[in-house]
Every structure is written in C-alpha cells, then in structure tokens.
Design a protein around this motif. Structure first.
Motif: not given
Length: 176
Positions: A1-7, A9-10, A13
């Motif tokens: 996953m890219s940093k954008q998607k992780e950001s 999702l974080a 959450k």
C-alpha cells in the motif's frame, strides 16, 4: 500500500477509536431499544386508555376535510382525510419519551453533577484555607524568630547587626 492509503486508513482508525464516536454508537443502539419500549407503552397502555373513549387505536381517529371520506370499490380513498390520530399518537410518544429521558436520566445526572461540583468546591475551599493558615503560621514563626533576635540583643555574643539574616541562625553556625 502507498503512504497515502496508509495515512487515510490510520486517520480513519483514529477517528473510529475516539471515545465520542463509540459513545455515540452506544447511544444510538440504546436509543433504538428505548424507542421500542416507549412505543410499546404507548401502543399497549396509553392507546387503549385513550381508545376506551372511542376506537381501540389512536391511528383510527380522523376527520374528513372535503367530501365524504371512505374507500371506493377499487380500494382508492375518497375525500380529504386528516389522520389526526396518528399525529396524536406520535405526539404522545414524543412527550412520554421526553418525560422518561428527563426524569430518569437528565434530572438525576444534573443532581449528581451538582453534588460533585459542591464537593470539588468544598475541597478547594479547605485546601485554600490550609494554604492561608500555613502561610500565617510561617509568618508567625518568622516574626517570633526576629523578635527573639531583637530581644536577645548584644548579650548573645554577636554585637553586630540584629536584623533578619544577621546574627545567629541557619547558615551561620547551624543552630538557632
């Protein structure tokens, strides 16, 4: 996953785990269950009591505004029928819900919070009194020590300077 998607999702959450979101979800679930209870009370107790005067259901109360109200052979309504019984039913449900929420939840919680506030203010008042008393005691000790130094005079073995910080005391010879 890219940093954008992780950001994203974080962030999502973090949003879900905030206390007020979970509290809101619990409130909605409890509110839905509570609504069923109130609707049952209105439908099972209040409705029949009001219906004892007329029909058995509040929904049956209506008035014909124009023409003769009824249903044709095809099942189509005729006339302009005002269903004020349904409005009365919804109004009673609302009033009962508001009364139960106020008397069983809001009023006791307000009294509880007021008691907590009184206790907090009482604790602050006691603490403030203790601080003032402590300060007064320290001033009295200081004044007594100064008075003892002044009254002792040159006979204490130190003929010079009788003011605060001079003569006998802590920092000079370690004794009072």
């Amino acid at each position: 996953m890219s940093k954008q998607k992780e950001s994203v999702l974080a962030g999502f959450k973090a949003f879900l785990m905030r206390g007020n979101v979970i509290d809101l979800a619990v409130a909605v679930v409890i509110g839905a269950a509570f609504t069923n209870i109130v609707n049952s009370v209105v439908k099972g107790i209040i409705g029949p009591l009001v219906g004892a005067v007329g029909t058995k259901s509040l929904d049956g109360y209506s008035s014909c505004l124009k023409g003769t109200c009824g249903v044709t052979a095809k099942g189509e309504p005729t006339g302009v029928n005002i269903l004020w019984g349904s409005v009365l039913n919804a109004t009673l449900t609302f009033v009962i819900t508001a009364a139960v929420v106020y008397f069983l939840m809001v009023l006791p919680m307000a009294k509880y919070l007021a008691r907590q506030e009184q206790r907090r203010k009482a604790r602050e008042g006691v603490q403030e009194t203790m601080e003032i008393t402590e300060l007064e005691v320290l001033k009295e000790i200081r004044d007594t020590l100064i008075a003892q130094r002044v009254h002792a005079g040159p006979a204490n073995g130190h003929g010079h300077g009788q003011g605060y910080g001079q003569g006998q005391g802590p920092g000079r010879d370690g004794a009072f």
